[in-house]
Motif scaffolding. Structure first.
Motif, PDB file in Angstrom:
ATOM      1  N   LYS A 109      -4.933   9.742   4.645  1.00  0.00           N
ATOM      2  CA  LYS A 109      -4.030  10.560   3.981  1.00  0.00           C
ATOM      3  C   LYS A 109      -3.208  10.272   2.833  1.00  0.00           C
ATOM      4  N   VAL A 110      -2.708  11.201   2.103  1.00  0.00           N
ATOM      5  CA  VAL A 110      -1.776  11.116   1.142  1.00  0.00           C
ATOM      6  C   VAL A 110      -0.539  10.534   1.498  1.00  0.00           C
ATOM      7  N   PHE A 152      -1.242   8.821  -7.389  1.00  0.00           N
ATOM      8  CA  PHE A 152      -1.199  10.053  -8.102  1.00  0.00           C
ATOM      9  C   PHE A 152       0.273  10.009  -8.525  1.00  0.00           C
ATOM     10  N   TYR A 197       2.479   9.121  -5.240  1.00  0.00           N
ATOM     11  CA  TYR A 197       1.931   8.935  -4.150  1.00  0.00           C
ATOM     12  C   TYR A 197       0.584   8.411  -3.920  1.00  0.00           C
ATOM     13  N   GLN A 224      -3.429   7.514  -2.060  1.00  0.00           N
ATOM     14  CA  GLN A 224      -4.279   7.637  -1.234  1.00  0.00           C
ATOM     15  C   GLN A 224      -5.348   6.792  -1.180  1.00  0.00           C
ATOM     16  N   MET A 260      -6.105   5.597  -4.804  1.00  0.00           N
ATOM     17  CA  MET A 260      -5.712   6.230  -5.950  1.00  0.00           C
ATOM     18  C   MET A 260      -4.225   6.567  -5.728  1.00  0.00           C
TER      19      MET A 260
END
Lengths: 112, 113
Positions: B42-43, B91, B35, B37, B89
């Motif tokens: 939002k993610v 994830f 994922y 962000q 970012m």
């Protein structure tokens, strides 16, 4: 279209009070998950509730799910300063292959 | 308690360069995800991976992106030619199966200059 939407966008309460955050979604789901994110940090899993469940508890957390209204709530009781964070709901839609669709989050501030 | 780990924690790169973000999922998990962000947003789901192949990918996951599980422990995301808008970012997450909790790593902050 947006799948998960939390409200309020921001919530500021006194330590010791209860905090309630809501999440709405649009499609049928397998489950709904709540996560916490401290500023700029990772996503911490809080609780998962399945589509056939209506309520779930974990410590000071209580999550409800109303599939007829396509909504969920997260209640944090007896809030603490350490609960200050952003809280996100994420849904696993029935027509998806386990991807999570995320809301914009509620920024919770607990005032000491 | 087992956890997902990611390296590096912060990566700075020049536009057009290739980057590889690394993840070590929880050892007995079978499903893996990436994922991202973007700051203040939002993610967003990028890709899911099971049984050594992509299960699902989003529109964001175009030909510039690829994933690999090169050995029994690592799960990597490669961006071939980074763009400014890839700054985010990233994830990694893993789950035991597709119907249970997804556990996330601490993230890799990618900055493209």
């Amino acid at each position: 279209s947006q799948q998960g939407e939390e409200d309020p966008q921001a919530l500021s309460i006194q330590e010791g009070e209860n905090a309630t955050m809501n999440c709405s979604y649009k499609t049928s789901i397998n489950n709904l998950q709540w996560y916490r994110q401290n500023s700029g940090r990772g996503l911490v899993h809080l609780i998962l509730i399945r589509s056939n469940e209506r309520e779930k508890h974990s410590g000071r957390l209580r999550v409800t799910l109303d599939t007829s209204k396509k909504s969920s709530s997260l209640l944090i009781t007896a809030s603490r300063a350490a609960d200050t964070a952003s809280y996100f709901c994420a849904t696993d839609a029935k027509d998806s292959n386990y991807q999570l669709i995320w809301g914009a989050g509620t920024k919770l501030i607990i005032k000491p | 308690e087992p956890e997902v780990t990611q390296t590096p924690s912060h990566q700075v790169t020049q536009m057009g360069q290739e980057v590889i973000l690394r993840c070590v999922p929880i050892s007995n998990h079978l499903y893996f995800y990436w994922y991202r962000q973007i700051l203040g947003q939002k993610v967003e789901f990028l890709v899911s991976f099971y049984n050594n192949e992509i299960s699902e990918k989003s529109e964001i996951f175009d030909d510039q992106f690829s994933v690999e599980r090169p050995d029994g422990s690592n799960f990597t995301l490669k961006i071939r030619s980074t763009k400014l808008e890839d700054s985010a970012m990233y994830f990694c997450a893993s789950s035991l199966d597709g119907y249970n909790e997804q556990f996330f790593g601490p993230g890799t902050r990618l900055t493209v200059l």
